[in-house]
Design a protein around this motif. Sequence first.
Motif, PDB file in Angstrom:
ATOM      1  N   THR A   1     120.720  30.166 103.103  1.00 43.86           N
ATOM      2  CA  THR A   1     120.687  31.465 103.767  1.00 43.86           C
ATOM      3  C   THR A   1     120.219  31.318 105.206  1.00 43.86           C
ATOM      4  O   THR A   1     119.662  30.293 105.600  1.00 43.86           O
ATOM      5  CB  THR A   1     119.767  32.438 103.012  1.00 43.86           C
ATOM      6  N   ASN A   2     120.424  32.365 105.962  1.00 47.20           N
ATOM      7  CA  ASN A   2     120.157  32.319 107.393  1.00 47.20           C
ATOM      8  C   ASN A   2     118.679  32.130 107.717  1.00 47.20           C
ATOM      9  O   ASN A   2     118.324  31.677 108.803  1.00 47.20           O
ATOM     10  CB  ASN A   2     120.672  33.609 108.045  1.00 47.20           C
ATOM     11  N   ASP A   3     117.803  32.491 106.759  1.00 42.65           N
ATOM     12  CA  ASP A   3     116.369  32.394 107.022  1.00 42.65           C
ATOM     13  C   ASP A   3     115.751  31.095 106.509  1.00 42.65           C
ATOM     14  O   ASP A   3     114.537  30.907 106.587  1.00 42.65           O
ATOM     15  CB  ASP A   3     115.633  33.585 106.404  1.00 42.65           C
TER      16      ASP A   3
ATOM     17  N   PHE B   1     129.503  29.519 107.759  1.00 47.47           N
ATOM     18  CA  PHE B   1     130.332  30.706 107.967  1.00 47.47           C
ATOM     19  C   PHE B   1     129.467  31.865 108.443  1.00 47.47           C
ATOM     20  O   PHE B   1     128.282  31.960 108.105  1.00 47.47           O
ATOM     21  CB  PHE B   1     131.080  31.089 106.682  1.00 47.47           C
ATOM     22  N   THR B   2     130.078  32.724 109.247  1.00 47.25           N
ATOM     23  CA  THR B   2     129.372  33.893 109.777  1.00 47.25           C
ATOM     24  C   THR B   2     130.049  35.199 109.385  1.00 47.25           C
ATOM     25  O   THR B   2     129.503  36.270 109.637  1.00 47.25           O
ATOM     26  CB  THR B   2     129.288  33.826 111.316  1.00 47.25           C
ATOM     27  N   ASN B   3     131.240  35.105 108.776  1.00 45.59           N
ATOM     28  CA  ASN B   3     131.961  36.307 108.368  1.00 45.59           C
ATOM     29  C   ASN B   3     132.906  35.964 107.222  1.00 45.59           C
ATOM     30  O   ASN B   3     133.047  34.798 106.837  1.00 45.59           O
ATOM     31  CB  ASN B   3     132.726  36.918 109.550  1.00 45.59           C
ATOM     32  N   GLU B   4     133.563  36.976 106.678  1.00 42.16           N
ATOM     33  CA  GLU B   4     134.433  36.773 105.517  1.00 42.16           C
ATOM     34  C   GLU B   4     135.652  35.932 105.860  1.00 42.16           C
ATOM     35  O   GLU B   4     136.132  35.161 105.021  1.00 42.16           O
ATOM     36  CB  GLU B   4     134.859  38.125 104.944  1.00 42.16           C
TER      37      GLU B   4
ATOM     38  N   ASN C   1     125.341  30.361 104.892  1.00 44.24           N
ATOM     39  CA  ASN C   1     125.557  31.725 105.358  1.00 44.24           C
ATOM     40  C   ASN C   1     124.733  31.950 106.621  1.00 44.24           C
ATOM     41  O   ASN C   1     123.531  32.198 106.562  1.00 44.24           O
ATOM     42  CB  ASN C   1     125.163  32.720 104.269  1.00 44.24           C
ATOM     43  N   GLN C   2     125.386  31.861 107.767  1.00 43.21           N
ATOM     44  CA  GLN C   2     124.690  32.005 109.040  1.00 43.21           C
ATOM     45  C   GLN C   2     124.732  33.445 109.557  1.00 43.21           C
ATOM     46  O   GLN C   2     124.432  33.701 110.717  1.00 43.21           O
ATOM     47  CB  GLN C   2     125.293  31.043 110.067  1.00 43.21           C
TER      48      GLN C   2
ATOM     49  N   THR D   1     126.820  35.472 100.599  1.00 42.29           N
ATOM     50  CA  THR D   1     126.227  34.420  99.772  1.00 42.29           C
ATOM     51  C   THR D   1     126.838  34.437  98.376  1.00 42.29           C
ATOM     52  O   THR D   1     127.216  33.397  97.827  1.00 42.29           O
ATOM     53  CB  THR D   1     124.701  34.611  99.690  1.00 42.29           C
ATOM     54  N   LEU D   2     126.952  35.631  97.797  1.00 39.24           N
ATOM     55  CA  LEU D   2     127.553  35.754  96.469  1.00 39.24           C
ATOM     56  C   LEU D   2     129.014  35.322  96.495  1.00 39.24           C
ATOM     57  O   LEU D   2     129.487  34.637  95.579  1.00 39.24           O
ATOM     58  CB  LEU D   2     127.432  37.191  95.976  1.00 39.24           C
ATOM     59  N   LYS D   3     129.738  35.691  97.535  1.00 36.92           N
ATOM     60  CA  LYS D   3     131.147  35.300  97.637  1.00 36.92           C
ATOM     61  C   LYS D   3     131.292  33.780  97.690  1.00 36.92           C
ATOM     62  O   LYS D   3     132.230  33.211  97.131  1.00 36.92           O
ATOM     63  CB  LYS D   3     131.786  35.943  98.876  1.00 36.92           C
ATOM     64  N   ALA D   4     130.365  33.117  98.364  1.00 42.28           N
ATOM     65  CA  ALA D   4     130.418  31.655  98.439  1.00 42.28           C
ATOM     66  C   ALA D   4     130.184  31.035  97.063  1.00 42.28           C
ATOM     67  O   ALA D   4     130.858  30.073  96.679  1.00 42.28           O
ATOM     68  CB  ALA D   4     129.390  31.143  99.446  1.00 42.28           C
TER      69      ALA D   4
END
Length: 313
Positions: A96-98, A51-54, A75-76, A83-86
């Motif tokens: 995470t993206n990194d 996902f990239t947005n809400e 979380n891209q 991340t917390l929402k997921a």
Amino acid sequence: MLKVLLISSDLPDQALLGQLLDAGYRLSLLRLEQLAKQTTIADQSLLVGCFTNEDELAQLTENLGSQEPLWWGWNQSNYPHLTLKAYEAGARHVITNDANASQIIQNLNALHVSQLHQQTTRGREQQYPRGAMVHLQADQALLIETGILSLQVNHPDGSNVLLGLFGPNQLVCGHPHDGCAIYLQAHTPISAQLLPWQRVLSEPSLIERLRMRLQLMEAWASCQAHPYLDQRVLGILNLLAEQFGKQHNQGLLIDVRITHEQLASAVGSTRATISRIIRDLRTRSMLDSHFSGSNERFWLPIVPHYHHTHPFA
């Protein structure tokens, strides 16, 4: 090898897909908009929802909620609150993206071992490499035999807090999949026993280990709440010395590697500030260290007065 189903609105990174295939994973791809049409998902598949947005995260969790499969989020975006929402939506882990390919593969390997273990007899030995995520169900416990396990939490702003380190003969319980974003990670290579909760309740020695862990967590929280930063640092190091300390001709050696950044995450500070605090404590002869780099170990000239050490150690 574990089958991985990637769910995404766009095609994931090609280089990463190639590395996953090279590592032996069986990959399938599913467009996010097609997820709602899937009535069943193979039991042995790990779902990785990108996902990239809400909106994408909401679409992902809405369709996964009724099936309740084992799933990870990816979380891209550059928004840590997603991340917390997921985690709140039930993700077992969020990439995470990194994150690089080797970290992702290492965590997938650890999860695969955990799944195989749950399909066979519980209570057999588990092995986790350093840095691997340790996934426990809410009705499971892990009895550490060798190695050190860290308990951490991710905050919505992307910050990370170290909640404790646990070593041999200590018992760690699974946490419900809620919004706490609490996770377990192998601080060193770990050998442990995966136990069902009913076994913990039936064995007094395991209940005693659980009681000792509760007391240790209370002491850790007390140290984190100290109003003065240098006392927070000393308090955490005292607890670590109690757990992992070895007698030294100049005091008590804390035989576990903990970085300035990890200390900062434990006491709510920054790495630079912790480095300054440690220099000050050395000047005051309240703390010192041996070696350097990855081999650095702290030692305390004064033996800690805490008494939370496990009686079975």
